[in-house]
Design a protein around this motif. Structure first.
Motif, mmCIF file in Angstrom:
data_model
loop_
_atom_site.group_PDB
_atom_site.id
_atom_site.type_symbol
_atom_site.label_atom_id
_atom_site.label_comp_id
_atom_site.label_asym_id
_atom_site.label_seq_id
_atom_site.Cartn_x
_atom_site.Cartn_y
_atom_site.Cartn_z
ATOM 1 N N LYS A 5 0.839 -1.199 0.000
ATOM 2 C CA LYS A 5 0.000 0.000 0.000
ATOM 3 C C LYS A 5 0.876 1.252 0.000
ATOM 4 O O LYS A 5 0.595 2.215 -0.721
ATOM 5 C CB LYS A 5 -0.916 0.003 1.228
ATOM 6 N N PHE A 6 1.938 1.243 0.825
ATOM 7 C CA PHE A 6 2.835 2.382 0.870
ATOM 8 C C PHE A 6 3.493 2.605 -0.483
ATOM 9 O O PHE A 6 3.561 3.735 -0.976
ATOM 10 C CB PHE A 6 3.911 2.137 1.949
ATOM 11 N N ASP A 7 3.981 1.532 -1.095
ATOM 12 C CA ASP A 7 4.649 1.646 -2.394
ATOM 13 C C ASP A 7 3.708 2.189 -3.464
ATOM 14 O O ASP A 7 4.113 3.011 -4.294
ATOM 15 C CB ASP A 7 5.184 0.276 -2.835
ATOM 16 N N SER A 8 2.458 1.724 -3.456
ATOM 17 C CA SER A 8 1.522 2.179 -4.481
ATOM 18 C C SER A 8 1.154 3.644 -4.279
ATOM 19 O O SER A 8 1.004 4.397 -5.254
ATOM 20 C CB SER A 8 0.257 1.308 -4.482
ATOM 21 N N LEU A 9 1.035 4.087 -3.022
ATOM 22 C CA LEU A 9 0.741 5.497 -2.759
ATOM 23 C C LEU A 9 1.916 6.374 -3.177
ATOM 24 O O LEU A 9 1.731 7.459 -3.742
ATOM 25 C CB LEU A 9 0.426 5.703 -1.275
ATOM 26 N N PHE A 10 3.139 5.916 -2.891
ATOM 27 C CA PHE A 10 4.314 6.683 -3.287
ATOM 28 C C PHE A 10 4.419 6.754 -4.805
ATOM 29 O O PHE A 10 4.764 7.794 -5.384
ATOM 30 C CB PHE A 10 5.575 6.050 -2.689
ATOM 31 N N ALA A 11 4.084 5.640 -5.458
ATOM 32 C CA ALA A 11 4.107 5.618 -6.923
ATOM 33 C C ALA A 11 3.105 6.619 -7.489
ATOM 34 O O ALA A 11 3.405 7.344 -8.457
ATOM 35 C CB ALA A 11 3.792 4.209 -7.426
ATOM 36 N N ALA A 34 5.086 -1.742 -15.381
ATOM 37 C CA ALA A 34 4.927 -2.130 -13.975
ATOM 38 C C ALA A 34 4.314 -0.994 -13.176
ATOM 39 O O ALA A 34 3.466 -1.217 -12.302
ATOM 40 C CB ALA A 34 6.280 -2.520 -13.392
ATOM 41 N N LEU A 35 4.712 0.226 -13.491
ATOM 42 C CA LEU A 35 4.170 1.380 -12.785
ATOM 43 C C LEU A 35 2.687 1.551 -13.104
ATOM 44 O O LEU A 35 1.873 1.830 -12.214
ATOM 45 C CB LEU A 35 4.957 2.639 -13.166
ATOM 46 N N SER A 36 2.314 1.376 -14.348
ATOM 47 C CA SER A 36 0.903 1.481 -14.738
ATOM 48 C C SER A 36 0.073 0.431 -14.014
ATOM 49 O O SER A 36 -1.045 0.695 -13.554
ATOM 50 C CB SER A 36 0.759 1.297 -16.252
ATOM 51 N N HIS A 37 0.627 -0.785 -13.894
ATOM 52 C CA HIS A 37 -0.064 -1.872 -13.193
ATOM 53 C C HIS A 37 -0.270 -1.514 -11.719
ATOM 54 O O HIS A 37 -1.344 -1.770 -11.151
ATOM 55 C CB HIS A 37 0.744 -3.160 -13.323
ATOM 56 N N THR A 38 0.731 -0.891 -11.095
ATOM 57 C CA THR A 38 0.626 -0.494 -9.683
ATOM 58 C C THR A 38 -0.474 0.538 -9.494
ATOM 59 O O THR A 38 -1.275 0.438 -8.552
ATOM 60 C CB THR A 38 1.967 0.076 -9.193
ATOM 61 N N ILE A 39 -0.522 1.539 -10.380
ATOM 62 C CA ILE A 39 -1.539 2.583 -10.249
ATOM 63 C C ILE A 39 -2.934 2.016 -10.484
ATOM 64 O O ILE A 39 -3.885 2.361 -9.760
ATOM 65 C CB ILE A 39 -1.265 3.739 -11.232
ATOM 66 N N ARG A 40 -3.077 1.131 -11.487
ATOM 67 C CA ARG A 40 -4.398 0.518 -11.726
ATOM 68 C C ARG A 40 -4.842 -0.286 -10.515
ATOM 69 O O ARG A 40 -6.025 -0.276 -10.146
ATOM 70 C CB ARG A 40 -4.344 -0.378 -12.968
ATOM 71 N N THR A 44 -8.197 0.395 -8.352
ATOM 72 C CA THR A 44 -9.170 -0.693 -8.167
ATOM 73 C C THR A 44 -9.509 -0.863 -6.695
ATOM 74 O O THR A 44 -10.681 -1.028 -6.328
ATOM 75 C CB THR A 44 -8.608 -2.011 -8.741
ATOM 76 N N ARG A 45 -8.494 -0.837 -5.830
ATOM 77 C CA ARG A 45 -8.747 -1.011 -4.398
ATOM 78 C C ARG A 45 -9.576 0.136 -3.837
ATOM 79 O O ARG A 45 -10.437 -0.057 -2.986
ATOM 80 C CB ARG A 45 -7.418 -1.106 -3.637
ATOM 81 N N LEU A 46 -9.328 1.364 -4.328
ATOM 82 C CA LEU A 46 -10.069 2.517 -3.831
ATOM 83 C C LEU A 46 -11.431 2.668 -4.497
ATOM 84 O O LEU A 46 -12.320 3.347 -3.978
ATOM 85 C CB LEU A 46 -9.259 3.799 -4.060
ATOM 86 N N GLY A 47 -11.598 2.060 -5.667
ATOM 87 C CA GLY A 47 -12.839 2.206 -6.418
ATOM 88 C C GLY A 47 -13.002 3.590 -7.001
ATOM 89 O O GLY A 47 -14.128 4.056 -7.206
ATOM 90 N N LEU A 48 -11.870 4.274 -7.271
ATOM 91 C CA LEU A 48 -11.878 5.633 -7.787
ATOM 92 C C LEU A 48 -10.818 5.791 -8.861
ATOM 93 O O LEU A 48 -9.744 5.187 -8.793
ATOM 94 C CB LEU A 48 -11.579 6.658 -6.670
ATOM 95 N N ARG A 49 -11.102 6.634 -9.878
ATOM 96 C CA ARG A 49 -10.095 6.994 -10.853
ATOM 97 C C ARG A 49 -9.274 8.137 -10.252
ATOM 98 O O ARG A 49 -9.806 9.163 -9.860
ATOM 99 C CB ARG A 49 -10.758 7.425 -12.161
ATOM 100 N N GLY A 64 -8.037 12.295 -7.207
ATOM 101 C CA GLY A 64 -6.581 12.165 -7.201
ATOM 102 C C GLY A 64 -5.901 13.405 -6.640
ATOM 103 O O GLY A 64 -4.913 13.310 -5.901
ATOM 104 N N ASP A 65 -6.433 14.584 -6.985
ATOM 105 C CA ASP A 65 -5.840 15.821 -6.486
ATOM 106 C C ASP A 65 -6.006 15.926 -4.971
ATOM 107 O O ASP A 65 -5.086 16.378 -4.266
ATOM 108 C CB ASP A 65 -6.507 17.015 -7.161
ATOM 109 N N ARG A 66 -7.170 15.505 -4.477
ATOM 110 C CA ARG A 66 -7.386 15.532 -3.025
ATOM 111 C C ARG A 66 -6.396 14.599 -2.316
ATOM 112 O O ARG A 66 -5.801 14.974 -1.302
ATOM 113 C CB ARG A 66 -8.816 15.123 -2.713
ATOM 114 N N LEU A 67 -6.221 13.400 -2.879
ATOM 115 C CA LEU A 67 -5.273 12.454 -2.283
ATOM 116 C C LEU A 67 -3.845 12.992 -2.367
ATOM 117 O O LEU A 67 -3.058 12.857 -1.424
ATOM 118 C CB LEU A 67 -5.386 11.103 -2.994
ATOM 119 N N LEU A 68 -3.518 13.632 -3.498
ATOM 120 C CA LEU A 68 -2.174 14.170 -3.693
ATOM 121 C C LEU A 68 -1.867 15.259 -2.655
ATOM 122 O O LEU A 68 -0.763 15.286 -2.087
ATOM 123 C CB LEU A 68 -2.040 14.735 -5.103
#
Length: 297
Positions: A5-11, A34-40, A44-49, A64-68
């Motif tokens: 989870k940490f790695d995907s958020l950092f990515a 691999a990076l595209s796969h991590t973001i997808r 998917t886990r969040l259920g949000l684009r 995404g901007d709110r999370l960023l």
């Protein structure tokens, strides 16, 4: 799972910050796919684009901007702290706790600390003056300073001082009233200033040696102290004979305020060593201090 989870958020933060999968993948040292796969997977886990992708750019969605905005300052803080820790490799820091007898602290440790510490402002040293032979590991000291023959065999010991001698002294006025002792046993009929050590279970028996013959003498007098400095003051005031480290008495002997006796019964003995458990040698600050204290013959 937590690390993923940490790695995907950092990515995600890296892609959003760079506005490019290509640039973010290069910085992260992974392939673009691999990076595209991590973001997808994250989306998917969040259920949000989280990111809007076009052929020329990548930009965050509202979600995404709110999370960023939430994640970016936190990751920047982590990166800043890691950079600060990295700098410590070239900037030694930390607190070092040392237990030492009073004479060692005054005559050996302090003069060397006074030269060492100004060059290392981030190294702190706590000195606890104590004549007890402490278990430095149990009492959480980083090191102890004692005479060479008092150091436990399972400790690493480094010599920090030359061999020492004791001096048996009193004022000339005292010896004008009482004939100077010619043998250690003669001290039994004199007024002496006693030392009490916690590890001896009572008053310290004065130790002498000559031609391989060892003598211990229990002395008596009006005064008992648990350190050498007040014993010296009492001797200078004429309260009897003192048994103290030679360097404490030397100036007074030379100027004539104290008279030395039984010098041929006071051979050199092992000087002070700093000792520590082997596991403690990993700190750069500690290693620097040991080198600064090391005795150079």
């Amino acid at each position: 799972m937590a690390s993923e989870k940490f790695d995907s958020l950092f990515a995600f933060v890296m892609v959003a910050r760079e506005g490019s999968f290509t640039k973010a993948a290069a910085q992260l040292g992974v392939s673009q796919s691999a990076l595209s796969h991590t973001i997808r997977g994250l989306e998917t886990r969040l259920g949000l684009r989280l990111l809007t992708r076009t052929t020329r750019s990548v930009s965050p969605t509202d979600a995404g901007d709110r999370l960023l905005q939430t994640l970016k300052p936190k990751f920047e803080e982590i990166e800043g702290e890691l950079a600060a820790l990295s700098e410590l490799k070239d900037k030694p820091a930390g607190t070092i706790r040392i237990t030492a007898a009073e004479h060692a602290a005054n005559s050996i440790l302090w003069p060397k600390l006074a030269k060492f510490l100004p060059d290392y402002p981030d190294i702190n040293v706590e000195v606890v003056v104590d004549y007890g032979l402490n278990d430095i590991v149990a009492q959480r000291y980083d090191a102890g300073i004692r005479l060479g023959d008092q150091v436990e065999k399972d400790m690493i010991a480094v010599r920090i001082a030359p061999d020492l001698r004791v001096a048996v002294v009193a004022t000339p006025a005292y010896f004008s009233k009482y004939p100077p002792p010619q043998h250690p046993h003669d001290l039994a009929s004199h007024v002496c200033i006693n030392l009490r050590l916690p590890t001896k279970g009572g008053l310290y028996a004065w130790e002498f040696e000559k031609a391989g013959h060892q003598v211990k003498v229990n002395v008596e007098g009006q005064l008992v102290f648990n350190s050498s400095a007040p014993i010296l003051r009492a001797a200078l005031a004429g309260f009897g004979i003192a048994y103290i480290p030679e360097d404490m008495a030397q100036d007074h002997i030379q100027e004539g305020s104290l008279q030395r006796i039984l010098e041929d019964w006071c051979p050199p003995y092992k000087g002070y060593h700093i000792y520590y458990a082997s596991r403690r040698h990993s700190s750069q600050a500690f290693s620097l201090l040991i080198n600064a204290l090391r005795y150079q013959s």
